[in-house]
Design an enzyme around this catalytic site. Sequence first.
Site, mmCIF file in Angstrom:
data_model
loop_
_atom_site.group_PDB
_atom_site.id
_atom_site.type_symbol
_atom_site.label_atom_id
_atom_site.label_comp_id
_atom_site.label_asym_id
_atom_site.label_seq_id
_atom_site.Cartn_x
_atom_site.Cartn_y
_atom_site.Cartn_z
ATOM 1 N N CYS A 129 0.807 -1.229 0.000
ATOM 2 C CA CYS A 129 0.000 0.000 0.000
ATOM 3 C C CYS A 129 0.839 1.278 0.000
ATOM 4 O O CYS A 129 0.568 2.221 -0.754
ATOM 5 C CB CYS A 129 -0.939 -0.014 1.195
ATOM 6 S SG CYS A 129 -0.170 -0.611 2.709
ATOM 7 N N HIS A 245 -3.030 6.189 4.501
ATOM 8 C CA HIS A 245 -1.617 6.354 4.847
ATOM 9 C C HIS A 245 -1.149 7.736 4.383
ATOM 10 O O HIS A 245 -1.516 8.190 3.294
ATOM 11 C CB HIS A 245 -0.749 5.322 4.124
ATOM 12 C CG HIS A 245 -0.960 3.904 4.571
ATOM 13 N ND1 HIS A 245 -1.690 3.543 5.678
ATOM 14 C CD2 HIS A 245 -0.482 2.743 4.041
ATOM 15 C CE1 HIS A 245 -1.662 2.220 5.807
ATOM 16 N NE2 HIS A 245 -0.941 1.711 4.830
#
Length: 343
Positions: A129, A245
């Site tokens: 990710c 994130h």
Amino acid sequence: MAGFNVAIMGATGAVGQIMLQTVEQRNFPVKSLKLLASARSVGREYAYKGKMYRVEELTEDSFAGVDVVLASAGGSISKKFAPIAAKQGAVVVDNTSAFRMDPEVPLVVPEVNSHALKGHKGIIANPNCSTIQMVVALKPIYDAVGIERIVVSTYQAVSGAGARAIEEFKSQAKAVLEGKDYPPKLFPHYIAFNCIPQIPQSDAFQANGYTSEEMKMVNETRKILEDQNIRVSATCVRVPVVSSHSETVNITTRKKITADEVRKLLAAAPGVCLMDDPKNQKYPLATLAEGRDETFVGRIREDISQEKGIDLWVVSDNLRKGAALNAVQIAEEMVRQGLLMAK
Ligand code: A2P
């Protein structure tokens, strides 16, 4: 288009659930749908386009007639079942790290290297990710002026550690606010009101002092950009955020580029949303990125410590672009390239 027989492996998990939503939201051509998970979840039901689907137990016989498998049930499950599915003629888009560095397996971010899908052998790997959002933001700069070195620090959401990790964070935060104790279970330390410089939760540290997550960012970036010489140093930190994130990314470019030139490149880049108006306190935030498809970039500035340096702040929904959305985009790109056949 008649559509494809689709299976979601790990359908009850944090990423699997978003895969299901994403397939529906993007109107991926689905002829039939199978939701696969462990025996624990058999009988649970989830909605897809107004109809309920029951979860089935994942077994070696789960893949008969399946055209495409979106997999996010953990590395060991993928190691066992992805080859079985591929052997039966399905294409597996695997969100785990099981096959990412296998030279036979394309590691793909559609905005960056969709050409790598050609010649696949039934398994396509979805990158880590943190790597996905970083390369989406950096590819236009890489193509324009070259990048020699990347120093990245991540601020990673707890959802990257799965559904039970989200639960641990929420319960722990609530308990702490109520003056109660809730000792860490999945995480190695308290994640509520804390930052943990260790991802993943166990067996993280390598002989060189980096964690496996940090080395994924090094090795996967090189593979995706097809540049074994690019130098990358990463520090990956778990922060008490549920979704999305954030990353500080400092790059050393081959040729000088100004912050304005970077802004122009990123304003036109696929999958990127430029959000860079610091005077009005506009910059990407995890809370803004949640549920969105784009990789948001802001705080773009020339690095005062080196001549050919740029600093950026990059934020994206780790469950969407960082996982489920990228996997579905890979499947869509395979349809576009004629690489996915309906049975
Ligand atoms: P289950 O809910 O039945 O345990 P997360 O990353 O959020 O923890 O989700 C992991 C996903 O992988 C879940 O859908 C989970 O299903 C699935 N999974 C875990 N272990 C197995 C297994 N042995 N066989 C099939 N699916 C599994």
